[in-house]
Design an enzyme around this catalytic site. Structure first.
Site, PDB file in Angstrom:
ATOM      1  N   TYR A 110       0.885  -1.169   0.000  1.00  0.00           N
ATOM      2  CA  TYR A 110       0.000   0.000   0.000  1.00  0.00           C
ATOM      3  C   TYR A 110       0.921   1.217   0.000  1.00  0.00           C
ATOM      4  CZ  TYR A 110      -3.794   3.173   1.383  1.00  0.00           C
ATOM      5  OH  TYR A 110      -4.720   4.195   1.430  1.00  0.00           O
ATOM      6  N   ASP A 140      -2.006  -1.296  -4.165  1.00  0.00           N
ATOM      7  CA  ASP A 140      -2.257   0.093  -4.538  1.00  0.00           C
ATOM      8  C   ASP A 140      -0.934   0.841  -4.388  1.00  0.00           C
ATOM      9  OD1 ASP A 140      -3.001   2.694  -4.877  1.00  0.00           O
ATOM     10  OD2 ASP A 140      -4.461   2.752  -3.245  1.00  0.00           O
ATOM     11  N   HIS A 227     -11.959   2.058  -5.837  1.00  0.00           N
ATOM     12  CA  HIS A 227     -10.925   1.329  -6.568  1.00  0.00           C
ATOM     13  C   HIS A 227     -11.514   0.067  -7.206  1.00  0.00           C
ATOM     14  CE1 HIS A 227      -7.044   3.255  -5.228  1.00  0.00           C
ATOM     15  NE2 HIS A 227      -7.892   3.793  -4.360  1.00  0.00           N
TER      16      HIS A 227
END
EC number: 3.1.11.2
Length: 486
Positions: A110, A140, A227
């Site tokens: 992340y 991500d 997302h």
């Protein structure tokens, strides 16, 4: 062929119980390995969340308000975790893992929102310490690879130093953006933000040595998040897994139509095996042509068939509706690329809400079956119910077989053929077939396994020409008695 699907999604927090169970259920159906980012998990809740997932999982937790990463596994394939590196700040998990005899480094990250190249330099060093040639990194990244191809309606390029560092790491670790490799000219995005901004912040990086194993890669449709999930399909092995065992879905007991169907099934079975159909079942004890145990087994078999048929139809209809909604949402996503009309956004939000309602209806059955309602209402389920779904499906395949001559085979067709020959030989008689001479010997009067007729039976013409043969291990009144025509 055995394909491993790995999916990654920024879920924007899973503190809400119903949302968490819904997300777990949805991606458990889609992926063999699920990477969840921005989970908002805490170390105190990891055990509970792992019980709700039902299989093996690793968590990197930070707080209930931010960050958090998880790698969740299903038991649909063979894997072994050798070593792990878990960030205490909730930004990454790195695993040294073997998947179907193939050893790789699997990392979930992340990335920070700010321009922080040091973070990605640190990731590189931690991945390198495992010395595996094959690497898969997903999550991500919060950094796009190509400003022109991977962004829409951006006014300026974000995090340029992090982008440069990622390109440096890609070069040093031999990583490639597999989705861009397979879709070199496509403009698709995994994140939608305010002012109609879109970008591809979520993606997989893999080493070139496993590029040939990637069957496909894709960007999915967002659900309960801004997302979209990203995924890859890897084919490491060609083993075929066997069928699972059937379990009754007790959420069907809430369906009036199914209840009426079961009542009709019970009545049908009783009518089929009752001795006297004229006797009213509600007023008299019925007599049956079969034992009560067998009658009960026949009723269960009939109800099982109806349950499978009813569940299959319901699932097919639900999947069809969900598929239609996902298709319509994907069309609206394409429209958003062409224009930014508020009406298109509103229509998409309405479609996503309809999808959420549909999935929550499906979720009720799952909560009932897994006793997850206890978790929703704040109670703790027993270990029995928490482990109900933890059956090891990997036991249903034979990946390798060693023959009597120590030859080792791994080809699925060869393994199945060896199994067939083994059981064929096992159940083939090693003695010669019964000949006529054996029949004559068996029927001699001094054979102890033959019950000799008494004087009355000898004098009775109707009994002549028959001998009663009994099982040698028990008395002459054994149920194994057979009558042979001589």
């Amino acid at each position: 062929m055995s394909t491993i699907t790995i999916g990654s999604v920024n879920c924007r927090g899973l503190s809400e119980t119903v949302k968490r169970i819904d997300i777990f259920t949805k991606y458990k159906d889609l992926y063999d390995i699920t990477i969840l980012v921005d989970t908002h998990s805490t170390s105190e809740k990891e055990k509970q969340w792992l019980h709700e997932w039902g299989y093996v999982g690793k968590f990197s937790s930070y707080s209930s308000k931010s960050r958090g990463v998880a790698i969740l596994f299903k038991n649909t394939f063979e894997f072994k975790i050798h070593e792990e590196t878990i960030d205490l700040m909730g930004n990454f998990i790195i695993l040294d893992i073997t998947i179907q005899d193939y050893r790789i480094t699997l990392a979930a990250i992340y990335g920070p929102n700010n321009d922080d190249p040091v973070f990605f330099e640190n990731i590189k060093h931690k991945i390198s310490r495992y010395s595996n040639s094959s690497i898969v990194v997903a999550g991500d990244w919060n950094v796009v690879q190509d400003y022109d191809m991977d962004t829409l309606h951006y006014r300026s390029e974000n995090n340029p130093q992090s982008k440069a560092k990622i390109h440096e790491v890609m070069h040093e670790l031999d990583l490639l953006d597999i989705w861009r490799q397979q879709h070199p000219f496509d403009n698709r995005y995994s994140w939608r933000g305010p002012n109609h901004k879109q970008s591809r912040l979520d993606y997989f990086m893999i080493t070139s040595d496993i590029e040939a194993f990637v069957v496909s890669s894709d960007i999915g449709i967002s659900y309960r998040s801004d997302h979209s999930p990203v995924l890859i399909n890897l084919r490491f092995s060609s083993q075929i897994r066997g069928k699972g065992t059937w379990k009754f879905n007790n959420s069907l007991l809430r369906e009036t139509e199914f209840i009426e169907k079961v009542k009709g099934d019970i009545k049908t079975v009783i009518e089929e095996y009752e001795s006297d159909p004229s006797i009213d079942i509600e007023t008299e004890d019925k007599q049956f042509n079969i034992s009560y145990q067998l009658l009960w087994d026949m009723i269960k078999m009939k109800v099982r068939g109806s349950a499978i048929s009813f569940s299959s139809f319901q699932k097919k209809e639900g999947n069809k509706k969900e598929k239609d909604l996902l298709y319509k949402i994907s069309l609206l996503d394409e429209k958003l690329l062409e224009n930014n009309l508020p009406s298109v956004y509103q229509e998409r939000e309405g479609m996503e809400l309809e999808l959420k309602i549909l999935r929550e209806k499906m979720l009720k059955g799952i909560i009932t079956r897994a006793k997850a309602r206890w978790q929703v209402e704040g109670e703790k389920g027993s270990n029995y119910f928490c482990n109900l779904e933890k059956k090891h499906y990997t036991e249903k395949i034979i990946p390798k077989l060693i023959l009597e001559d120590e030859t080792e085979i791994t080809d699925p067709s060869s393994i199945r053929n060896e199994q067939k020959q083994f059981y064929k030989k096992l159940y083939t008689s090693c003695k010669p077939l019964l000949l006529e001479t054996h029949r004559d010997t068996f029927l001699q009067h001094d054979n102890p396994f033959i019950t000799k007729p008494n004087e009355e039976e000898t004098q009775n013409p109707t009994s002549r020409g028959y001998l009663r043969v009994t099982c040698g291990a028990v008395s002459a009144t054994c149920n194994c008695a057979r009558v042979l025509d001589t």
